[in-house]
Structures are given as C-alpha cells and as structure tokens.
Scaffold this motif. Structure first.
Motif, mmCIF file in Angstrom:
data_model
loop_
_atom_site.group_PDB
_atom_site.id
_atom_site.type_symbol
_atom_site.label_atom_id
_atom_site.label_comp_id
_atom_site.label_asym_id
_atom_site.label_seq_id
_atom_site.Cartn_x
_atom_site.Cartn_y
_atom_site.Cartn_z
ATOM 1 N N ARG A 1 11.653 0.712 -9.768
ATOM 2 C CA ARG A 1 12.650 -0.249 -9.262
ATOM 3 C C ARG A 1 12.153 -0.737 -7.944
ATOM 4 N NH1 ARG A 1 16.414 3.516 -10.781
ATOM 5 N NH2 ARG A 1 16.867 4.144 -8.668
ATOM 6 N N GLU A 2 11.687 0.107 -6.827
ATOM 7 C CA GLU A 2 11.060 -0.441 -5.611
ATOM 8 C C GLU A 2 10.169 -1.137 -5.959
ATOM 9 O OE1 GLU A 2 10.042 1.542 -1.206
ATOM 10 O OE2 GLU A 2 10.834 2.884 -3.094
ATOM 11 N N THR A 3 9.049 -0.969 -6.867
ATOM 12 C CA THR A 3 8.177 -1.563 -6.922
ATOM 13 C C THR A 3 8.403 -2.950 -7.650
ATOM 14 O OG1 THR A 3 6.527 0.364 -7.261
ATOM 15 C CG2 THR A 3 5.586 -1.929 -8.155
ATOM 16 N N GLY A 4 9.194 -2.991 -8.486
ATOM 17 C CA GLY A 4 9.632 -4.169 -9.239
ATOM 18 C C GLY A 4 10.363 -5.200 -8.196
ATOM 19 N N HIS B 1 -11.199 -2.139 3.666
ATOM 20 C CA HIS B 1 -10.500 -1.302 2.811
ATOM 21 C C HIS B 1 -9.280 -1.849 2.157
ATOM 22 C CE1 HIS B 1 -8.641 2.175 0.879
ATOM 23 N NE2 HIS B 1 -9.947 2.778 0.604
ATOM 24 N N MET B 2 -9.073 -1.396 0.919
ATOM 25 C CA MET B 2 -7.828 -2.120 0.224
ATOM 26 C C MET B 2 -6.357 -1.704 0.999
ATOM 27 S SD MET B 2 -6.795 -1.520 -3.614
ATOM 28 C CE MET B 2 -5.469 -2.272 -4.491
ATOM 29 N N ASP B 3 -6.440 -0.547 1.783
ATOM 30 C CA ASP B 3 -5.208 -0.168 2.460
ATOM 31 C C ASP B 3 -4.916 -0.982 3.686
ATOM 32 O OD1 ASP B 3 -4.635 1.678 0.315
ATOM 33 O OD2 ASP B 3 -5.520 3.325 1.320
ATOM 34 N N PRO C 1 0.751 -1.208 0.111
ATOM 35 C CA PRO C 1 0.021 -0.047 -0.238
ATOM 36 C C PRO C 1 0.715 1.217 0.043
ATOM 37 C CG PRO C 1 -0.233 -0.969 2.135
ATOM 38 C CD PRO C 1 0.472 -2.120 1.159
ATOM 39 N N HIS C 2 2.078 1.114 0.758
ATOM 40 C CA HIS C 2 2.924 2.455 0.581
ATOM 41 C C HIS C 2 3.336 2.950 -0.857
ATOM 42 C CE1 HIS C 2 6.184 -0.276 0.960
ATOM 43 N NE2 HIS C 2 6.812 0.723 0.501
ATOM 44 N N ALA D 1 0.385 4.153 -2.774
ATOM 45 C CA ALA D 1 0.187 5.752 -2.515
ATOM 46 C C ALA D 1 1.067 6.778 -2.929
ATOM 47 C CB ALA D 1 0.064 5.691 -0.737
ATOM 48 N N ARG D 2 2.208 6.201 -3.191
ATOM 49 C CA ARG D 2 3.223 6.977 -3.986
ATOM 50 C C ARG D 2 2.961 7.001 -5.640
ATOM 51 N NH1 ARG D 2 8.789 4.544 -2.045
ATOM 52 N NH2 ARG D 2 9.475 6.003 -3.634
ATOM 53 N N GLY D 3 2.127 6.283 -5.948
ATOM 54 C CA GLY D 3 1.901 6.394 -7.256
ATOM 55 C C GLY D 3 2.325 4.968 -8.069
ATOM 56 N N ALA D 4 2.540 3.829 -7.894
ATOM 57 C CA ALA D 4 3.273 2.830 -8.240
ATOM 58 C C ALA D 4 2.315 2.300 -9.676
ATOM 59 C CB ALA D 4 3.403 1.598 -7.244
ATOM 60 N N GLU D 5 1.191 2.810 -9.654
ATOM 61 C CA GLU D 5 0.331 2.271 -10.739
ATOM 62 C C GLU D 5 0.971 2.711 -12.269
ATOM 63 O OE1 GLU D 5 -4.091 2.368 -12.446
ATOM 64 O OE2 GLU D 5 -3.882 3.295 -10.474
ATOM 65 N N THR D 6 1.548 4.326 -11.958
ATOM 66 C CA THR D 6 2.016 4.502 -13.394
ATOM 67 C C THR D 6 3.318 3.752 -13.717
ATOM 68 O OG1 THR D 6 1.356 6.929 -12.694
ATOM 69 C CG2 THR D 6 2.900 6.645 -14.268
ATOM 70 N N PRO D 7 4.302 3.486 -12.988
ATOM 71 C CA PRO D 7 5.517 2.820 -13.734
ATOM 72 C C PRO D 7 5.045 1.409 -13.989
ATOM 73 C CG PRO D 7 5.673 3.292 -11.124
ATOM 74 C CD PRO D 7 4.479 4.068 -11.610
ATOM 75 N N ILE D 8 3.915 0.680 -13.239
ATOM 76 C CA ILE D 8 3.634 -0.673 -13.586
ATOM 77 C C ILE D 8 2.904 -0.550 -15.032
ATOM 78 C CG2 ILE D 8 1.574 -2.304 -12.906
ATOM 79 C CD1 ILE D 8 2.310 -1.683 -10.188
#
Length: 867
Positions: free
Chosen positions: A609-612, A660-662, A567-568, A571-578
């Motif tokens: 990179r952190e998301t990956g 909730h998802m979070d 979730p963190h 919250a920082r917008g990981a959906e965009t790089p994905i």
C-alpha cells in the motif's frame, strides 16, 4: 586507284591532314561506334572521390591509372571526353514510384523535383574511346572516305558477324579496365547516340535501337544539323534557320615543365570550378558568377616502349647535331637549351628503360558553349583562359581552325591539327585527374542535398538501406548545436516514412514537433506524444508491448516501477509486492500500469500500500503520467505502422553512469523509468517477428543524453548490432563525438557518418576518425570551417553544410537541402519557432538550446533553403 582517289579529294577540297569530311557513322551498339573507316570501343568511366582522399590513397590511385595507361592502352589511339548535361529533374519522379509507398508520396517527390529544377545542377559524364580495328585497307581508306563524304553517299553496312567480333574485342578491353580506378563499363548505345547528336543542339528525340544497334537511316537523324564555322567560333543553326548555340574550341599549346598535384596540374578535374560573370543585360543576371562548364576532348596515344625509346633517341640525336653545328660556327658554344635537351633525353631514355616510364602523345582541346549569345560565349572563353593562366597553362582559341577542331572532337574522327600537341610522360595525363572530384552517398534512394566539392551532383541517402544490402544500419549525425543536425535527421525520417517505414523519434529537447506537422501535410500518418499529464498512459508498456509483447511487459513493468519507487521502499523489498500486483493485473485480462498502481494501493500488505501511494503521487507528474498514469479517452498511442511518431521528453534528467541508483533524486528516477519505456519499446518492436517485414527507424536526437547512462549506452549498442537482422535502422544525433567514439558496439556498426562543424581539437579529432579521414591539421581546419558562409553571403552561419562518409568509405562535402520554404518553416527548431509553438500549445514546454535553420547562398550566389 590511290592516285585517282587523291585527285577527286583535291577536286572536292578535301585533301591534307586537316581536310576531309566529318566521320561517316555506319552503326552504333553498346560500347561500339563504327564508322566507314574504323571501329572504336566507347566506355563510360566512373568518377572517384578525390577531394578528401588521403595522400597515400591518391598516390595509389595515380599509380593504378599510370599502369592502366601503360599496360592496357599502349599503342591504341584513344579519345577522352569530359561532358556535362543538365540534371533531368523529372527522372526523380519516375524513380519515386519505386522508392516511396506511403502518404502523398507523389507530391513529396514533386516537391523535390521542383527544387532540383530551381538548383539546375549539371551532371558530369566521362567517356573513353579506343580504336579497335580499321575497316578498309590503308591504300583505299582516305580516298574512299573522301569520295563518299564529298558525294554524300553513306557508309558501308555492318554485318552481324563483324558486329559480334568487334563486341568481343570491346568486352576484352572492358575486362582489363574495369579493375582500374576508372571502373570502365560499355557505354550504352543510347548514351552514344546522345554523344553524337548533342553537338547539333536539336530537340528531336533520339532513335531507339533495333536489335541492340542503331544503323542505316537512324544514324542520319543523329547528325541532322548545320554548323557554321567562323574564325574564332562555331555557330549552331536550328531547324528554323536561327542560331541555337555558339561554341568555341580552345587548344592548350603550353604547359609548364613540371605540374603540381594536388594543385594546378589537375587541369581536367578543375573544369567544374571555372566560373564567369555573364555580360550585363536588361536584367541583373550579371551580378553573380555562374559555372562555365567547359568540356574536354583529349586525343592521345600511349607509345609502346620501343616507339618511345626511338622518339627519345631521335630528339637526343637532333640535339647532338645542333651541338656539332654550333661548334662549327664562329660562336663555338651550343645554346643552354640544347644542352639541357640532350641531358633530359639521356635521363628520360634511362627512365623508360629502367623504371618503366611511359610516354604519351596527347592533343588536349577545350570546348566552350553558350546558348545565350556570342557575347556570352566570349565571356566564358575569357574565364577559361584566365583560370588556366593561374596554373601557368596556356589556352588559346583555335583561330581559323574551328571547323577542323570541331571535327576532331567528334567520336570516330582523328587528330586533324597535330601541331598543337604534346609528348610527355603518361603521368602528366593521369595527374590531370579527369576522373577525380567529389562523390558520396547511396547509388539510389531519396535525394537529401548536393555536393559542394570540385564536381557538382546530388547526394542520396537512405537510412533504411543498410538492412536490404546486408550491411550495418546505423547513421550518425555529429556536430555543434545550431548547425542543422536535427533538421537533417527529420528529413531522413520523413523520407523513411514515405518509404513505408515506422519511424520513432525520441526527442529529448522537445523541438521536433514540426516533423509531425510536415508528415501530416503530406498525408503521412504521424503522432506527437509529450511528457505531460495530458498524455497519461501513452508510454504504458502494457499498451506499447501489446499482443506478442505481453510476456516482455510482465518482466519490464516491475523493473520500471521498481526504478520509480523511492529508495527506502526498494530497500524494504518493494519489488516483491510490485511483481505480485503485476501478475494479478495480467490475470484480470485488462493489464495496464495504472491498474498495477491502483492494485498496490488496495493490497493488504502495508509495504504494497505504501509503495502504491508513492507511485500514485508520482504518476500525477509530467514525467510519471506517460508510463503509469491513467489515460484520458482518446489519448494518442504509439503504433508500429508506417509513419512518423515523435516522443518529446524535454524535461528528462538522467543520472550519469557513475551515480548509484540509491543516490538518484525523484526527477532522475522518473526520467530513467520513462526512458525505460522507450528503450523497452524500441527493443521489443525491433525484434517482433510479425514486424520483420516492416522497415523500422529509431532516431535519437541529442544522443549524448543517453550515452551518459549505462542503460542508454547498452541499448544503443544492442540496436546497432541487431539492426541488420531485424530491419531496424538507428539514427543518432549528438554534439559529443568523443563519447560516441567510445561506444564500440555503435562505432562498429556505423554505415554512414555525417559530420557538421566542431570547434575543439578533441572533438574534431574524434569526428575525423569516424569520417575515416586523417586527423591532421588540414582535416581539423576543414571541420572547423564547415559552418563558414561563402564570401559576400548574408548571415553568420552556414547551416546544413557537412562532410558525409558513406557505406563505401567515401567522404565528401555536402550541403543538406530542404526543398521548400514552407517545409523549412515546419521543421524549424530555432528558439523563435519553439516560442511560437509554446504560445499556441495548451501547456508550457521547457525551453532549451535548439538548432537553427536559415536561407543561405551557394557558392554561385543562388539563394537556397538549407537545413
């Protein structure tokens, strides 16, 4: 001429009401039996499902039956036959050629045929004969018939013109009765030939009709037999001169003044309930009860109103004269019975005139037959007499009149023993519920079990039939754990696979792996996918939605990986790089979810990179590997082709809709992401245009796992609502009837409901509503008792016993049946079977509560293999 015929009749010993030869048949055609003296219309009547019918529906059917008797059949001489025949198991093998197309379907069908031969069920037939017209003048009729019978000459021929005229009268009668509860139809000529020939107990083949009729020498082959009458029975002699069967015709001289329905008044419906203990012989056959299967022959005539009033008035006048006679005697007081008769006749006359009550003259006979021995016949007769004595109905053997009574029950004959009859209101006949009993399931399709209600029979269920019929396509199995739901679902999926369907089973408990073994044993393509790293990449959406589904994968994969991401990072917008990584991998030409994860790990963007890295570590787990892990060579994949595909996900931990998802912990995130693969695959596969011609089944055992989530409930509603248009059947298995009843999109699309035992009042009430039964104390008690074994049976639970509500909203009690012990072993979902599988498997499985199956006994005590 008349006197001459009478003298010849007397000389030949054929005079009197009881005399005369059996009927001389001139021709048979669809819906017609023509003798030398008259013509009769013969109709087949359909059975109604009355065992679980509500009181209001029963009353409505009874009123309709009364109207059919009074308005359509009044003034006609009628003959009702209730017959039994052994189920011809080989017929199922012929049907299978039109049902099944995949795997070793012939052996699959033969497996069921062998099981049907073992169960040896009877089939009930209801036939009604109605006299249409006489063929000779009243003066010549009796004498001419007696002379021809005594001299052995044949019946006069039937012209085409006469046959056409009689056929028109018959079809007019059918049109008036086809809207009755009996749904009458013309009896096929083959059925009528069987009706006549069966009394001879010969094995000769029936003649084939020529130009739609059986005439001339063909008729003679139907009655080529020898019947030897004795004082209390008839002996049927075969071609070799030895007895082949023994029969006894019973009369019913006494009925109570008032009869109850439901209850003992349903004296024709209850024929199949009569059992007996066979005489003990050299073997142990006499240790358990067997069905008697007595047959009924009821000749009746509904009196027209004027004739009924005249008959009642004569009875009243007779009682009045007896009263006057008593007054002139020394006693001076009429008997109480005479006074009651006068009062009843006055009341009955008023009812006929004012309320439209109809009277009927009926002559009921019961026919008991044994092919074993005379001793066995007498044991059966005693059982019939005892059965009806419990309802205060007198049944006796027709002593010294067996020949006359046997002739009387033949189609085309007449009442020969008129003094053993009754005159009563027509409801006394219709309330016998001769057409009542149990019936449920599809008209065609795979056989899945047998009825356990008041009439025997097999039950068919085709979960893929809804789309073909333009109907809803959802089937729900509901009940407690360990009652046979999952095994019943497995059998339906195997049958569907044999029908050429793609059957996908989402196995949340992880105990249905045996379905794959069973499918493989019968040559059906099958594959097992498990939520372990060994099956990495098997649920990759890029693979599952390959071809036309790549555009859907381009949207679904980012959503899936976003769900799995911490979730963190979201919250920082990981959906965009994905999303950027997904598009880049697609452009590379070799899209795969594990490649998306690797691309993220090498991105210049720190968040990417952190998301990956986070997703890579999650992909090493048993829940993450199937949808985003790197596949090993030769990893099994799901392919939309005929067969059975099982995806086992026993470790899922789905959050409820209120969380909730979070707030989801890692196990819940991975569970939802993995389920996302399955739901997206199900929706996309169902909607693919290139698969519209393929039958598809999506089975979800333990569906309460899905109904607890918002996404799961929405998915079920969608598949249920579009199933008909997309040719996709949804099969649900749940312990939570209350939760399922709240999903309106599913409930509206239920075609079939299968209810097993439930024990709490709330769950029982919800199940009663889904079954279309009144939620009263009787229904709830019936649901509670579904798992109860018959008295004297071994074991604690009756597995596979259920109530089915079909597409016609008929409901009946059904025993699910597994056709062999070997198949039952493969489909076993008990803890013992799961432990054995786990010991053989290279990885450990999460142990959960499972269904159990066992061998039980039928009400007749015969061991059967049940779900």
């Amino acid at each position: 001429m008349k006197k001459t015929a009478q003298r010849i009749s007397t000389l030949l010993g054929l005079g009197g009401e009881r005399g005369g030869p059996p009927p001389q048949y001139a021709a048979l055609a669809d819906g017609l039996i023509i003798t030398d003296t008259h013509a009769e219309a013969w109709l087949t009547l359909a059975s109604a499902n009355t065992d679980l019918m509500s009181v209001a529906d029963r009353d409505a059917q009874l009123d309709q039956a009364d109207q059919a008797l009074g308005r359509v059949l009044a003034g006609h001489d009628c003959h009702l036959r209730v017959l039994w025949s052994p189920l011809r198991a080989d017929d199922y093998l012929h049907e299978a050629a039109g049902l099944f197309t995949a795997g070793d379907w012939e052996e699959w069908a033969r497996l069921r045929v062998r099981r049907l031969e073992q169960i040896d069920l009877d089939t009930r037939h209801l036939l009604l004969g109605v006299r249409l017209a006489d063929r000779t003048g009243p003066v010549r009729q009796a004498g001419a018939r007696a002379v021809r019978g005594g001299l052995g000459t044949g019946a006069p021929p039937v012209s085409r013109r006469e046959l056409a005229g009689l056929s028109g009268q018959m079809r007019t009668l059918v049109r008036r009765l086809e809207v009755s509860p009996w749904r009458a139809a013309p009896a096929p000529v083959e059925t009528l030939a069987w009706l006549i020939a069966r009394e001879q107990h010969r094995t000769a083949p029936l003649p084939a009709p020529r130009d739609g009729a059986i005439t001339g020498a063909q008729i003679a082959t139907l009655t080529r037999g020898r019947i030897e009458p004795y004082p209390d029975h008839l002996r049927i002699v075969g071609a070799d001169g030895r007895p082949t069967a023994w029969s006894a015709v019973l009369t019913m001289p006494g009925f109570p003044a008032a009869i109850d329905t439901p209850g003992g008044g349903e004296w024709l419906r209850s024929l199949s309930e009569i059992t007996y203990i066979p005489p003990a012989g050299d073997d142990t056959a006499g240790i358990r009860p067997l069905p008697v299967s007595p047959e009924a022959s009821v000749r009746f005539r509904v009196l027209p109103k004027r004739e009924a009033l005249s008959k009642v008035d004569r009875a009243r006048k007779t009682a009045t004269e007896q009263t006057r006679s008593a007054a002139q005697q020394s006693a001076g007081e009429p008997g109480q019975e005479i006074e009651e008769t006068r009062s009843e006749m006055r009341s009955l006359k008023a009812s006929i005139s004012r309320d439209g009550v109809d009277l009927v003259d009926d002559h009921p006979r019961l026919v008991v037959t044994s092919t074993e021995s005379l001793e066995d016949l007498r044991a059966r007769v005693d059982a019939v007499v005892a059965h009806y004595a419990g309802a205060d109905i007198e049944v006796v053997t027709g002593e010294d009149e067996q020949r006359e009574l046997w002739c009387e029950m033949q189609p085309g004959d007449r009442v020969r023993v008129p003094d053993v009859g009754h005159t009563r209101d027509a409801t006394a006949l219709s309330a016998s519920w001769f057409w009542g009993g149990a019936r449920v399931g599809d008209e065609t399709g795979p056989i899945v079990g047998y009825l356990t209600g008041s009439t025997p029979g097999v039950v068919r269920l085709d979960v893929t039939a809804g789309s073909d019929a333009g109907d809803a396509t959802t089937t729900a199995f509901l009940g407690r754990s360990g009652r046979g739901k999952s095994t019943a679902v497995a059998m339906c999926c195997l049958d569907a696979g044999m029908r050429g369907a793609f059957a996908l089973i989402l196995d949340f408990k992880g105990d249905l792996g045996g379905v794959v073994d069973a499918a493989a044993a019968y040559g059906l393509p099958a594959r097992l996918v498990q939520t372990t790293s060994r099956f990495a990449g098997s649920a990759d959406l890029f693979t599952l939605l390959g071809g036309d589904g790549h555009e859907a994968a381009q949207v679904e994969v980012p959503a899936q990986l976003t769900i799995a991401a911490p979730p963190h990072l979201r919250a920082r917008g990981a959906e965009t790089p994905i999303t950027r990584a997904v598009n880049a991998v697609i452009r590379s030409g070799t899209p795969a979810t594990w490649r998306v994860v690797e691309y993220l790990r090498t991105m210049d963007d720190a968040l990417g990179r952190e998301t990956g890295e986070a997703l890579y570590e999650l992909a090493q787990t048993g829940l993450g590997a199937p949808f985003m892990g790197r596949p090993a060579d030769g990893a099994p994949l799901l392919t939309p082709e005929p067969g059975v595909w099982v995806v086992q996900m026993p470790g899922l931990s789905l959050p409820d809709a209120a969380t909730h998802m979070d707030q989801w912990h890692p196990l819940q995130r991975l569970s939802v992401a993995l389920m996302h693969s399955m739901l997206a695959y199900g929706v996309t596969t169902a909607g693919r245009r290139d698969l519209r011609g393929l039958r598809k089944v999506l089975a979800v055992p333990e569906v309460h796992v899905l109904t607890a989530t918002r996404q799961g409930a929405a998915f079920l509603s969608y598949i249920a609502r579009v199933g008909r248009a997309l040719g996709t059947a949804l099969v649900l298995d749940t312990q939570d009837a209350v939760a399922l009843a709240r999903i309106v999109g599913v409930v509206e699309q239920l075609r079939t409901v299968v209810g097993f035992q439930l024990t709490t009042e709330e769950e029982q009430t919800a199940l009663a509503g889904l079954l279309g039964l009144p939620a009263n104390a009787h229904t709830l008690a019936m649901i509670q008792a579904l798992a109860r074994l018959p008295p004297g049976s071994a074991g604690a639970v009756r597995h596979g016993h259920s109530i089915i509500r079909d597409a016609q909203w008929d409901a009946a009690a059904v025993q699910w049946d597994i056709p062999s012990a070997e198949l039952l072993t493969m489909l076993d979902t008990s803890p013992k079977a799961s432990a054995a599988d786990a010991a053989d498997a290279p990885q450990t499985e999460t142990e959960t509560e499972t269904e159990t199956e066992t061998e039980t006994e039928t009400e007749t005590g015969e061991a059967v293999v049940t779900a």
